[in-house]
Design a protein around this motif. Structure first.
Motif, PDB file in Angstrom:
ATOM      1  N   GLY A  99       0.854  -1.104   0.009  1.00 17.81           N
ATOM      2  CA  GLY A  99       0.074   0.098   0.053  1.00 17.81           C
ATOM      3  C   GLY A  99       0.652   1.158   0.071  1.00 17.81           C
ATOM      4  O   GLY A  99       0.459   2.312  -0.737  1.00 17.81           O
ATOM      5  N   ARG A 100       1.858   1.314   0.547  1.00 12.53           N
ATOM      6  CA  ARG A 100       2.722   2.585   0.670  1.00 12.53           C
ATOM      7  C   ARG A 100       4.233   2.312   1.043  1.00 12.53           C
ATOM      8  O   ARG A 100       4.543   1.119   1.685  1.00 12.53           O
ATOM      9  CB  ARG A 100       2.302   3.203   2.235  1.00 12.53           C
ATOM     10  CG  ARG A 100       3.097   4.486   2.428  1.00 12.53           C
ATOM     11  CD  ARG A 100       2.203   5.350   3.488  1.00 12.53           C
ATOM     12  NE  ARG A 100       3.092   6.484   4.231  1.00 12.53           N
ATOM     13  CZ  ARG A 100       3.158   7.493   3.676  1.00 12.53           C
ATOM     14  NH1 ARG A 100       2.912   7.912   2.405  1.00 12.53           N
ATOM     15  NH2 ARG A 100       4.139   8.432   4.286  1.00 12.53           N
ATOM     16  N   VAL A 101       5.177   2.999   0.435  1.00  9.56           N
ATOM     17  CA  VAL A 101       6.472   2.788   0.520  1.00  9.56           C
ATOM     18  C   VAL A 101       7.488   3.932   0.963  1.00  9.56           C
ATOM     19  O   VAL A 101       6.667   5.351   0.524  1.00  9.56           O
ATOM     20  CB  VAL A 101       6.954   2.280  -0.650  1.00  9.56           C
ATOM     21  CG1 VAL A 101       6.334   0.738  -1.225  1.00  9.56           C
ATOM     22  CG2 VAL A 101       6.898   3.075  -1.931  1.00  9.56           C
ATOM     23  N   GLY A 102       8.371   3.804   1.639  1.00 10.49           N
ATOM     24  CA  GLY A 102       9.215   4.950   2.069  1.00 10.49           C
ATOM     25  C   GLY A 102      10.532   4.597   1.254  1.00 10.49           C
ATOM     26  O   GLY A 102      11.171   3.808   1.498  1.00 10.49           O
ATOM     27  N   LEU A 103      10.957   5.703   0.524  1.00  8.17           N
ATOM     28  CA  LEU A 103      12.116   5.589  -0.332  1.00  8.17           C
ATOM     29  C   LEU A 103      13.479   6.564   0.028  1.00  8.17           C
ATOM     30  O   LEU A 103      12.864   7.741   0.404  1.00  8.17           O
ATOM     31  CB  LEU A 103      12.003   5.963  -1.888  1.00  8.17           C
ATOM     32  CG  LEU A 103      10.661   5.107  -2.257  1.00  8.17           C
ATOM     33  CD1 LEU A 103      10.431   5.551  -3.804  1.00  8.17           C
ATOM     34  CD2 LEU A 103      10.712   3.583  -2.424  1.00  8.17           C
ATOM     35  N   TYR A 104      14.208   5.941   0.391  1.00  6.75           N
ATOM     36  CA  TYR A 104      15.567   6.746   0.851  1.00  6.75           C
ATOM     37  C   TYR A 104      16.628   7.163  -0.151  1.00  6.75           C
ATOM     38  O   TYR A 104      16.999   5.992  -0.817  1.00  6.75           O
ATOM     39  CB  TYR A 104      16.227   6.023   1.941  1.00  6.75           C
ATOM     40  CG  TYR A 104      17.294   7.038   2.866  1.00  6.75           C
ATOM     41  CD1 TYR A 104      17.225   8.174   3.488  1.00  6.75           C
ATOM     42  CD2 TYR A 104      18.648   6.662   2.550  1.00  6.75           C
ATOM     43  CE1 TYR A 104      17.904   8.992   3.726  1.00  6.75           C
ATOM     44  CE2 TYR A 104      19.487   7.471   3.090  1.00  6.75           C
ATOM     45  CZ  TYR A 104      19.280   8.609   3.668  1.00  6.75           C
ATOM     46  OH  TYR A 104      20.212   9.478   4.479  1.00  6.75           O
ATOM     47  N   VAL A 105      16.945   8.171  -0.468  1.00  8.23           N
ATOM     48  CA  VAL A 105      18.217   8.612  -1.366  1.00  8.23           C
ATOM     49  C   VAL A 105      19.106   9.399  -0.357  1.00  8.23           C
ATOM     50  O   VAL A 105      18.787  10.367   0.068  1.00  8.23           O
ATOM     51  CB  VAL A 105      17.606   9.895  -2.412  1.00  8.23           C
ATOM     52  CG1 VAL A 105      18.696  10.301  -3.288  1.00  8.23           C
ATOM     53  CG2 VAL A 105      16.154   8.994  -3.275  1.00  8.23           C
ATOM     54  N   PRO A 106      20.403   8.799  -0.371  1.00  9.03           N
ATOM     55  CA  PRO A 106      21.290   9.504   0.194  1.00  9.03           C
ATOM     56  C   PRO A 106      22.073  10.764   0.006  1.00  9.03           C
ATOM     57  O   PRO A 106      21.700  11.062  -1.226  1.00  9.03           O
ATOM     58  CB  PRO A 106      22.386   8.283   0.089  1.00  9.03           C
ATOM     59  CG  PRO A 106      22.218   7.592  -1.086  1.00  9.03           C
ATOM     60  CD  PRO A 106      20.767   7.602  -1.430  1.00  9.03           C
ATOM     61  N   GLY A 107      22.582  11.293   0.791  1.00  9.53           N
ATOM     62  CA  GLY A 107      23.332  12.567   0.564  1.00  9.53           C
ATOM     63  C   GLY A 107      24.848  12.275   0.584  1.00  9.53           C
ATOM     64  O   GLY A 107      25.485  11.325   0.044  1.00  9.53           O
ATOM     65  N   GLY A 108      25.567  12.957   1.300  1.00  9.95           N
ATOM     66  CA  GLY A 108      27.188  13.066   1.682  1.00  9.95           C
ATOM     67  C   GLY A 108      27.867  13.461   0.579  1.00  9.95           C
ATOM     68  O   GLY A 108      27.973  14.689   0.190  1.00  9.95           O
ATOM     69  N   LEU A 109      29.033  12.668   0.020  1.00 12.23           N
ATOM     70  CA  LEU A 109      29.786  13.040  -0.724  1.00 12.23           C
ATOM     71  C   LEU A 109      29.519  13.388  -2.332  1.00 12.23           C
ATOM     72  O   LEU A 109      30.136  14.151  -3.318  1.00 12.23           O
ATOM     73  CB  LEU A 109      31.104  12.321  -0.844  1.00 12.23           C
ATOM     74  CG  LEU A 109      31.805  11.772   0.411  1.00 12.23           C
ATOM     75  CD1 LEU A 109      32.847  10.548   0.304  1.00 12.23           C
ATOM     76  CD2 LEU A 109      32.577  13.094   0.858  1.00 12.23           C
ATOM     77  N   ALA A 110      28.207  12.892  -2.458  1.00 16.33           N
ATOM     78  CA  ALA A 110      27.801  13.154  -3.950  1.00 16.33           C
ATOM     79  C   ALA A 110      26.218  13.367  -3.891  1.00 16.33           C
ATOM     80  O   ALA A 110      25.543  13.224  -2.903  1.00 16.33           O
ATOM     81  CB  ALA A 110      28.070  11.877  -4.829  1.00 16.33           C
TER      82      ALA A 110
END
Length: 457
Positions: free
Chosen positions: A141-152
């Motif tokens: 039904g629902r998803v949580g998506l993670y996109v990193p930060g950091g060096l790039a």
């Protein structure tokens, strides 16, 4: 801020130590191969676990207040609420460099075509008259998506997370990426633009383990529009704390994998071009000082030629210091083997996130590999193609987990639901077998539940 040397080529030549592991003449078991291949000797999940447990406790007990404290402590950002305003998403897309927009749109187009082709078909199996068992694929039904930060900056990771979720038919998608001090406490504008291109309007400026926890448990708010609703599945790459958080919330939610620092392995023979091998090893090493770059070859001459190329290319690439650190680490190096047969065994023991095949008859060699997140065949299928425009997904298992897990794909967001539909005659046909098995397991109530349906018949 990284301080680069005035003459990076000279520094690289002095400090780059791409060490060698010589397996020639040795017959090793799978366990022995796994023990000798290059691996990082840095912080483990056990080291990070207590810190992540503290983050879980804080976010679950104090919600947005705790998130604000973490944003200040980890990102140097003062934050009242992490939700990214719709106007900021629209502005980021409007101001996106046209060439970057065109590249993102092409990446999305190719990723969508591949994802649309991945969805498995529903299956109906008739086991007899009136006896049908089905398997239906149903999106979460629902998803949580993670996109990193950091060096790039990783707008490509927005695509890799969002596109298969959309192809699966997920109705509710939320995305989180770390707040950036340089951008007013919001995620990088290219991340926001990529989300807007894909129609994702629920975006949060939350980084690290706290983002995973927020999605897994949800955060109540004073009003409906302030709350973060819990999700069913969390996906996306990240650092050791993100991976640890995903491990700790697994079971509360589904996860894709516990991805760690990126890695590349290249299986090559004497026919390989040293400059290409070195360039591809460097392309992954520039991600992180702890990134792994491994060459597996039966050619000592190639190994030496690649070493020379690495010294030259690492000295001229933009992130030379980072690259040199990664290539010199224990997680990187050359593995010398007797022949391609032994090389394949080493590849399967290593189970690389990215595996390139640069050998004679590369396609045939690639077909024999069992363990890899993604396999790149020949001179014109570099890992950077998969990172951006191949159509494949670059969220892949690392640290040897490709031996038992898969890269992010449409089925990550689907559940296989079995449907059993028997009529009276079909049940009666197997009723004596059910009674016999229930008696054998000393669970007579199971058999009684069948017999009662035919009592007095």
């Amino acid at each position: 801020m990284t301080n680069f040397p005035e003459n990076p080529a000279e520094t690289a030549a002095q400090s780059l130590d791409f060490h060698r592991i010589d397996l020639r003449g040795r017959s090793l078991t799978l366990a022995e191969l796994r023990a000798v291949v290059p691996r990082a000797k840095h912080q483990t999940m056990a080291d990070a676990e207590q810190k992540v447990l503290d983050i879980i406790a804080a976010v679950r007990s104090r919600g947005f207040e705790a998130l604000g404290e973490f944003a200040l402590a980890f990102d140097g950002v003062e934050q009242s609420h992490p939700r990214v305003p719709a106007a900021a998403l629209a502005e980021a897309l409007e101001n996106l460099d046209p060439s970057v927009r065109a590249a993102l749109e092409e990446s999305i187009r190719r990723a969508r075509r591949f994802a649309d082709g991945q969805r498995p078909a529903n299956v109906d199996v008739e086991l007899g008259d009136g006896a049908v068992v089905s398997q239906n694929w149903v999106p979460v039904g629902r998803v949580g998506l993670y996109v990193p930060g950091g060096l790039a900056v990783y707008p490509s990771s927005v695509i890799m997370n969002v596109v298969p979720a959309l192809a699966a038919g997920v109705a509710s998608i939320a995305l989180a990426s770390p707040p950036q001090k340089d951008f007013g406490g919001l995620p990088h504008p290219t991340i926001l633009a990529a989300a807007a291109l894909l129609g994702i309007d629920e975006v949060y400026a939350i980084g690290g383990a706290q983002a995973i926890v927020s999605f897994a448990y949800g955060i109540p708010g004073a009003a409906d529009d302030q709350a973060i609703e819990p999700v069913d599945v969390v996906t996306g790459p990240g650092n050791i704390f993100v991976a640890t958080a995903k491990r700790l919330v697994k079971g509360v939610v589904g996860i894709d994998s516990e991805a760690g620092t990126t890695e590349i392995a290249i299986l090559a023979d004497a026919s390989a071009r040293p400059a290409l091998v070195a360039a591809d090893l460097i392309s992954q090493a520039e991600h992180d000082p702890k990134a792994a770059s491994v060459l597996i070859t039966d050619s000592e001459e190639l190994a030496s030629a690649v070493q020379r190329e690495l010294t030259v290319q690492a000295g001229t690439t933009k992130h030379g210091e980072r690259v040199t650190t990664a290539l010199s680490g224990p997680q990187s190096g050359v593995v010398l083997v007797d022949d391609i047969e032994q090389g394949i065994a080493v590849c399967d023991a290593y189970a690389a996130e990215h595996l390139e095949i640069m050998t004679a008859d590369a396609a045939a060699v690639a077909a024999r590999i069992r363990n890899a997140g993604a396999i790149f065949v020949g001179d014109y299928s570099p890992v950077s193609l998969g990172d951006y425009c191949a159509g494949s997904n670059h969220v892949l298992p690392t640290s040897g987990t490709a031996a038992f897990s898969s890269g992010l794909n449409v089925t990550t967001f689907l559940r296989a639901v079995q449907v059993i539909n028997y009529d009276k005659a079909a049940l009666e046909q197997v009723s004596k077998h059910i009674v016999s098995l229930s008696d054998a397991e000393d669970l007579p109530g199971h058999g009684d539940a069948v017999k009662i349906r035919f009592a007095g018949a």
